[in-house]
Write a protein that holds these residues in place. Structure first.
Motif, PDB file in Angstrom:
ATOM      1  N   MET A 186       0.825  -1.216   0.000  1.00  0.00           N
ATOM      2  CA  MET A 186       0.000   0.000   0.000  1.00  0.00           C
ATOM      3  C   MET A 186       0.855   1.260   0.000  1.00  0.00           C
ATOM      4  N   GLY A 187       2.005   1.220   0.701  1.00  0.00           N
ATOM      5  CA  GLY A 187       2.880   2.390   0.743  1.00  0.00           C
ATOM      6  C   GLY A 187       3.446   2.678  -0.647  1.00  0.00           C
ATOM      7  N   GLY A 188       3.996   1.661  -1.291  1.00  0.00           N
ATOM      8  CA  GLY A 188       4.617   1.824  -2.611  1.00  0.00           C
ATOM      9  C   GLY A 188       3.593   2.226  -3.672  1.00  0.00           C
ATOM     10  N   LEU A 218       8.534  -2.205  -8.678  1.00  0.00           N
ATOM     11  CA  LEU A 218       9.121  -3.546  -8.825  1.00  0.00           C
ATOM     12  C   LEU A 218       8.727  -4.401  -7.628  1.00  0.00           C
ATOM     13  N   GLU A 219       8.034  -5.492  -7.894  1.00  0.00           N
ATOM     14  CA  GLU A 219       7.525  -6.353  -6.825  1.00  0.00           C
ATOM     15  C   GLU A 219       8.082  -7.766  -6.998  1.00  0.00           C
ATOM     16  N   GLN A 220       8.701  -8.304  -5.935  1.00  0.00           N
ATOM     17  CA  GLN A 220       9.317  -9.625  -6.059  1.00  0.00           C
ATOM     18  C   GLN A 220       8.300 -10.766  -6.126  1.00  0.00           C
ATOM     19  N   HIS A 221       7.082 -10.550  -5.593  1.00  0.00           N
ATOM     20  CA  HIS A 221       6.070 -11.609  -5.505  1.00  0.00           C
ATOM     21  C   HIS A 221       5.426 -11.820  -6.890  1.00  0.00           C
ATOM     22  N   GLY A 229       1.459  -6.372  -2.072  1.00  0.00           N
ATOM     23  CA  GLY A 229       2.097  -6.599  -0.763  1.00  0.00           C
ATOM     24  C   GLY A 229       1.110  -7.333   0.139  1.00  0.00           C
ATOM     25  N   TYR A 230       0.993  -6.867   1.379  1.00  0.00           N
ATOM     26  CA  TYR A 230       0.087  -7.524   2.328  1.00  0.00           C
ATOM     27  C   TYR A 230      -1.390  -7.350   1.953  1.00  0.00           C
ATOM     28  N   THR A 231      -1.696  -6.559   0.946  1.00  0.00           N
ATOM     29  CA  THR A 231      -3.105  -6.464   0.531  1.00  0.00           C
ATOM     30  C   THR A 231      -3.441  -7.496  -0.547  1.00  0.00           C
ATOM     31  N   VAL A 240      -4.549 -11.913   2.878  1.00  0.00           N
ATOM     32  CA  VAL A 240      -3.477 -12.258   3.818  1.00  0.00           C
ATOM     33  C   VAL A 240      -3.207 -11.182   4.869  1.00  0.00           C
ATOM     34  N   GLY A 241      -3.468  -9.927   4.548  1.00  0.00           N
ATOM     35  CA  GLY A 241      -3.098  -8.871   5.496  1.00  0.00           C
ATOM     36  C   GLY A 241      -4.123  -7.754   5.572  1.00  0.00           C
ATOM     37  N   VAL A 242      -5.371  -8.055   5.230  1.00  0.00           N
ATOM     38  CA  VAL A 242      -6.430  -7.044   5.360  1.00  0.00           C
ATOM     39  C   VAL A 242      -7.665  -7.742   5.920  1.00  0.00           C
ATOM     40  N   HIS A 243      -7.968  -7.482   7.175  1.00  0.00           N
ATOM     41  CA  HIS A 243      -9.176  -8.074   7.750  1.00  0.00           C
ATOM     42  C   HIS A 243     -10.270  -7.046   7.967  1.00  0.00           C
ATOM     43  N   TYR A 244      -9.866  -5.848   8.249  1.00  0.00           N
ATOM     44  CA  TYR A 244     -10.834  -4.744   8.343  1.00  0.00           C
ATOM     45  C   TYR A 244     -10.088  -3.420   8.297  1.00  0.00           C
ATOM     46  N   ILE A 245     -10.788  -2.439   7.742  1.00  0.00           N
ATOM     47  CA  ILE A 245     -10.231  -1.085   7.641  1.00  0.00           C
ATOM     48  C   ILE A 245     -11.239  -0.169   8.331  1.00  0.00           C
ATOM     49  N   GLY A 289       8.761 -11.183   1.694  1.00  0.00           N
ATOM     50  CA  GLY A 289      10.114 -10.642   1.735  1.00  0.00           C
ATOM     51  C   GLY A 289      10.579 -10.162   3.100  1.00  0.00           C
ATOM     52  N   TYR A 290       9.753 -10.297   4.158  1.00  0.00           N
ATOM     53  CA  TYR A 290      10.219  -9.869   5.482  1.00  0.00           C
ATOM     54  C   TYR A 290      11.178 -10.919   6.035  1.00  0.00           C
ATOM     55  N   GLN A 291      12.411 -10.491   6.349  1.00  0.00           N
ATOM     56  CA  GLN A 291      13.491 -11.428   6.671  1.00  0.00           C
ATOM     57  C   GLN A 291      13.187 -12.279   7.892  1.00  0.00           C
ATOM     58  N   GLY A 301       6.165   3.374   3.205  1.00  0.00           N
ATOM     59  CA  GLY A 301       5.582   2.148   3.764  1.00  0.00           C
ATOM     60  C   GLY A 301       5.475   2.202   5.269  1.00  0.00           C
ATOM     61  N   GLN A 302       5.051   1.066   5.845  1.00  0.00           N
ATOM     62  CA  GLN A 302       4.669   1.030   7.261  1.00  0.00           C
ATOM     63  C   GLN A 302       5.805   1.382   8.229  1.00  0.00           C
ATOM     64  N   ASP A 303       7.059   1.173   7.829  1.00  0.00           N
ATOM     65  CA  ASP A 303       8.148   1.430   8.774  1.00  0.00           C
ATOM     66  C   ASP A 303       8.395   2.910   9.031  1.00  0.00           C
ATOM     67  N   CYS A 348       2.105   0.706  11.109  1.00  0.00           N
ATOM     68  CA  CYS A 348       1.535  -0.382  10.311  1.00  0.00           C
ATOM     69  C   CYS A 348       0.065  -0.087  10.007  1.00  0.00           C
ATOM     70  N   GLY A 349      -0.539  -0.998   9.269  1.00  0.00           N
ATOM     71  CA  GLY A 349      -1.930  -0.844   8.858  1.00  0.00           C
ATOM     72  C   GLY A 349      -1.960  -0.381   7.415  1.00  0.00           C
ATOM     73  N   VAL A 350      -3.017  -0.759   6.728  1.00  0.00           N
ATOM     74  CA  VAL A 350      -3.143  -0.344   5.323  1.00  0.00           C
ATOM     75  C   VAL A 350      -3.191   1.179   5.250  1.00  0.00           C
ATOM     76  N   THR A 351      -3.925   1.772   6.187  1.00  0.00           N
ATOM     77  CA  THR A 351      -4.018   3.238   6.185  1.00  0.00           C
ATOM     78  C   THR A 351      -2.690   3.869   6.589  1.00  0.00           C
TER      79      THR A 351
HETATM   80  C1  LIG Z   1      -1.859 -11.228   9.038  1.00  0.00           C
HETATM   81  C2  LIG Z   1      -1.979  -9.738   8.864  1.00  0.00           C
HETATM   82  C3  LIG Z   1      -3.196  -9.128   9.091  1.00  0.00           C
HETATM   83  C4  LIG Z   1      -3.328  -7.759   8.931  1.00  0.00           C
HETATM   84  N1  LIG Z   1      -4.567  -7.197   9.076  1.00  0.00           N
HETATM   85  C5  LIG Z   1      -4.728  -5.876   8.845  1.00  0.00           C
HETATM   86  C6  LIG Z   1      -6.033  -5.290   8.891  1.00  0.00           C
HETATM   87  O1  LIG Z   1      -7.033  -5.960   9.147  1.00  0.00           O
HETATM   88  N2  LIG Z   1      -6.147  -3.950   8.638  1.00  0.00           N
HETATM   89  C7  LIG Z   1      -5.058  -3.177   8.355  1.00  0.00           C
HETATM   90  O2  LIG Z   1      -5.216  -1.959   8.125  1.00  0.00           O
HETATM   91  N3  LIG Z   1      -3.815  -3.716   8.294  1.00  0.00           N
HETATM   92  C8  LIG Z   1      -3.632  -5.036   8.519  1.00  0.00           C
HETATM   93  N4  LIG Z   1      -2.371  -5.591   8.435  1.00  0.00           N
HETATM   94  C9  LIG Z   1      -1.211  -4.703   8.233  1.00  0.00           C
HETATM   95  C10 LIG Z   1      -1.117  -4.172   6.822  1.00  0.00           C
HETATM   96  O3  LIG Z   1      -1.431  -5.182   5.898  1.00  0.00           O
HETATM   97  C11 LIG Z   1       0.303  -3.664   6.579  1.00  0.00           C
HETATM   98  O4  LIG Z   1       0.689  -2.826   7.650  1.00  0.00           O
HETATM   99  C12 LIG Z   1       0.440  -2.850   5.290  1.00  0.00           C
HETATM  100  O5  LIG Z   1      -0.266  -3.466   4.238  1.00  0.00           O
HETATM  101  C13 LIG Z   1       1.917  -2.716   4.936  1.00  0.00           C
HETATM  102  O6  LIG Z   1       2.079  -2.066   3.709  1.00  0.00           O
HETATM  103  P1  LIG Z   1       3.531  -1.711   3.149  1.00  0.00           P
HETATM  104  O7  LIG Z   1       3.353  -1.093   1.826  1.00  0.00           O
HETATM  105  O8  LIG Z   1       4.293  -0.952   4.142  1.00  0.00           O
HETATM  106  O9  LIG Z   1       4.291  -3.106   3.056  1.00  0.00           O
HETATM  107  P2  LIG Z   1       3.976  -4.459   2.301  1.00  0.00           P
HETATM  108  O10 LIG Z   1       2.539  -4.582   1.991  1.00  0.00           O
HETATM  109  O11 LIG Z   1       4.579  -5.533   3.108  1.00  0.00           O
HETATM  110  O12 LIG Z   1       4.760  -4.317   0.935  1.00  0.00           O
HETATM  111  C14 LIG Z   1       6.146  -4.466   0.829  1.00  0.00           C
HETATM  112  C15 LIG Z   1       6.424  -5.172  -0.484  1.00  0.00           C
HETATM  113  O13 LIG Z   1       7.816  -5.138  -0.795  1.00  0.00           O
HETATM  114  C16 LIG Z   1       8.103  -6.296  -1.523  1.00  0.00           C
HETATM  115  N5  LIG Z   1       9.543  -6.511  -1.529  1.00  0.00           N
HETATM  116  C17 LIG Z   1      10.355  -6.793  -0.464  1.00  0.00           C
HETATM  117  N6  LIG Z   1      11.629  -6.924  -0.870  1.00  0.00           N
HETATM  118  C18 LIG Z   1      11.637  -6.714  -2.212  1.00  0.00           C
HETATM  119  C19 LIG Z   1      12.661  -6.731  -3.204  1.00  0.00           C
HETATM  120  N7  LIG Z   1      13.942  -6.961  -2.885  1.00  0.00           N
HETATM  121  N8  LIG Z   1      12.321  -6.495  -4.492  1.00  0.00           N
HETATM  122  C20 LIG Z   1      11.031  -6.246  -4.839  1.00  0.00           C
HETATM  123  N9  LIG Z   1      10.027  -6.238  -3.936  1.00  0.00           N
HETATM  124  C21 LIG Z   1      10.324  -6.455  -2.637  1.00  0.00           C
HETATM  125  C22 LIG Z   1       7.328  -7.373  -0.788  1.00  0.00           C
HETATM  126  O14 LIG Z   1       7.146  -8.525  -1.571  1.00  0.00           O
HETATM  127  C23 LIG Z   1       6.036  -6.646  -0.476  1.00  0.00           C
HETATM  128  O15 LIG Z   1       5.063  -6.882  -1.469  1.00  0.00           O
HETATM  129  C24 LIG Z   1      -2.212  -6.965   8.559  1.00  0.00           C
HETATM  130  C25 LIG Z   1      -0.987  -7.584   8.302  1.00  0.00           C
HETATM  131  C26 LIG Z   1      -0.863  -8.955   8.431  1.00  0.00           C
HETATM  132  C27 LIG Z   1       0.444  -9.607   8.109  1.00  0.00           C
END
Ligand SMILES: Cc1cc2nc3c(=O)[nH]c(=O)nc-3n(C[C@H](O)[C@H](O)[C@H](O)COP(=O)(O)OP(=O)(O)OC[C@H]3O[C@@H](n4cnc5c(N)ncnc54)[C@H](O)[C@@H]3O)c2cc1C
Length: 536
Positions: A30-32, A49-52, A57-59, A71-76, A465-467, A499-501, A505-508
């Protein structure tokens, strides 16, 4: 079975790349995606560029055996009215993303042998809680006041993260004044000053799994942010969580950009203190002026930059000051029968052995046979009014529970699906324990489960991709939130973070981080018309 429509994004091939991109974004979470879409709105050509094998990502969602799971969105939260969150989603998706409300009681907390609920709506939340804790009305009102205070402080906190060093020097004292210190205290400490009722504290912290840290370890800022986020109830993306990325990608393509999958970045190339491009896993070099990493700071500074660059900017030491969040187990369940037929609620279940969450976590980490400190059960097909159209006559359930990465570390180097019998046996044991919780709460499901599979922190590492299989990137401690280097701009010219860091965290949280990074990179003047378009 129909071919999966859930794989979105374009498969990476060097000959599919454009001659020039203004910005390369690593990671399509969601961040990217937010950052890339906003840059595209400003006319920038962006390559994500997405490795998956799929974007989001988690959405992202996946299908197996005729079932579909997120996998990573249960409610917003915060999308039932024209809030800033809702306006952002509407803008990014051009209004295509629709939201389905969950039940009024969107979260149910089973704490020992007691049951409490979170009810949608600020007044309703308050009255319901006072109904459950009649002697605690004053503490509950004071709690809601604190949430408001933190809400005001959050704006100052994120503004501070966007400023350039010279701006920070000027605005620092004002922003500090506007950021109440209680934001960085631990959640339990703050709540203990309002009440000594452990059941009330446990109920207020019943969503601790949403940020992965129990109340004695988490920062009150993140607790309050999550509580505020869901105060008006929970919502689910109609059509499944994969619709989030699918609806944003056209905006990125509008200025000639693209989202490539199977596109693993091996290294961010830095020459003489400036980013010059990225090196792909197939050794192809993509040149560009700017790179934004949305792959998490542990990946960015621990793997994507050379050790020499990381060390010369002190990021090795900075990484030592933060910790990864917890790993998790996921159980993905498919059932014959619709959610309605099976009596599945549009309510999340949070199951706790006792009201002392921190002690339960400690016990579990020391001894894996102890009770799970939290078991979360979600009913995605019940929440999605479109699920029945895509997968008629079936339903899905997901269970999430914490599990330390260390338990699975010995299988980390093995290929997904080929980790051997001992791994499968261990997973099966854990899966059975978690299924026991489901049957205990919903006994009518005995005999109705058609299929289930278990994921572990090494699955998270493989797919996302989380180590260390981190559930939420960095752990949300007070120390982490006070790390000044977790901001969009880095001292390495041309390297940005999102992104979340860099926020929470959270989609929002990740979406707002995308907005922060774009604003910091492009400047307020250029972003103002876009902001006006989004927020009016
Ligand atoms: C089980 C679970 C349940 C959750 N439930 C909720 C919820 O109900 N509501 C909510 O708001 N949030 C929820 N979250 C949290 C939310 O999904 C995340 O906080 C948010 O989506 C993170 O977004 P991001 O863009 O920071 O990272 P990510 O979505 O993790 O994206 C990072 C991306 O980088 C890619 N990447 C990594 N390394 C490389 C590389 N070398 N080259 C290319 N690509 C790479 C990864 O494959 C990944 O797709 C949940 C998370 C989990 C795991």
């Amino acid at each position: 079975m129909k071919p999966s429509t859930l794989r979105i994004g374009r498969r990476y091939r060097p000959n599919r790349l454009a001659d020039h991109y203004d910005v390369i974004v690593i990671g399509s979470g969601m961040g990217g995606l937010t950052h890339a879409a906003l840059l595209s709105e400003l006319g920038q050509r962006v390559c994500v560029l997405e490795q998956h094998y799929t974007a989001g990502g988690y959405t992202h969602s996946y299908e197996r055996n005729g079932y579909e799971w997120d996998v990573g969105v249960h409610y917003i939260g915060d999308v039932g009215a024209p809030t800033r969150t809702r306006k952002m989603f509407d803008f990014l998706s051009e209004g295509k993303l629709q939201w389905a409300p969950m039940d009024e009681e969107y979260d149910r907390f089973f704490i020992g042998d007691k049951v409490f609920n979170a009810r949608a709506g600020k007044q309703e939340f308050r009255d319901n809680l006072v109904g459950q804790f009649p002697e605690e009305a004053q503490a509950i009102d004071e709690y809601l006041q604190l949430l408001r205070q933190v809400g005001d402080g959050l704006a100052a906190f994120s503004t501070g993260r966007m400023l350039a060093p010279w701006q920070r020097t000027l605005a620092g004292p004002l922003l500090k004044w506007k950021t109440p210190s209680l934001m960085f205290r631990n959640t339990h400490e703050v709540l203990s000053e309002l009440t000594s009722n452990p059941d009330l504290i446990a109920t207020l912290c019943g969503q601790w799994g949403d940020m992965g840290l129990p109340p004695k370890q988490s920062a009150f800022m993140v607790h309050a942010m999550i509580a505020r986020h869901y105060l008006y109830g929970g919502f689910y993306p109609v059509g499944g969580s994969w619709r989030i990325a699918e609806s944003i990608i056209p905006k990125i393509q509008a200025s000639g950009g693209e989202v490539f999958t199977y596109a693993r970045v091996e290294e961010i190339v830095v020459e003489h203190g400036r980013v010059t491009g990225v090196q792909m896993a197939d050794d192809h070099l993509i040149a560009c002026d700017r790179v934004t990493s949305s792959a998490g700071v542990a990946n960015t500074f621990g793997h994507l930059l050379s050790d020499e660059v990381t060390r010369s900017y002190g990021y090795d030491k900075k990484l030592d000051s933060v910790e990864p969040s917890f790993g998790h187990l996921g159980v993905y369940i498919g059932l014959k029968g619709t959610a309605e037929e099976l009596g599945l609620p549009k309510t999340n279940f949070w199951i706790y052995p006792s009201n002392d969450y921190d002690a339960d976590v400690e016990r579990f980490v020391a001894n894996g046979d102890a009770e799970f400190p939290v078991v979360y059960i979600s009913f995605p097909s019940a929440k999605d009014p479109d699920y029945e159209n895509r997968h008629p006559g079936t339903a899905t359930i997901e269970i999430v529970a914490p599990a330390p990465y260390e338990w699975f570390e010995s299988w980390a180097d093995k290929t997904w699906g080929k980790r051997g019998e001992d791994y499968e046996r261990f997973k099966a044991e854990l899966g059975e324990r978690l299924m026991g919780h489901l049957y205990h709460r919903l006994p009518q499901l005995e005999g109705k489960v058609d299929y289930y599979e278990v994921s572990t922190p090494v699955s998270t590492n493989w797919f996302s991709g989380y180590q260390r299989g981190e559930l939420y990137g960095l752990a949300h401690t007070s120390e982490r939130l006070q790390q000044d280097w977790l901001r969009p701009q880095t001292p390495i010219k041309g390297l940005w973070l999102t992104g979340q860091d860099i926020l929470t965290c959270g989609v929002t949280g990740a979406m707002m981080a995308g907005l922060m990074t774009t604003t910091a990179m492009m400047g307020v003047r250029r972003m103002t018309p876009v902001m006006k378009k989004i927020f009016g």
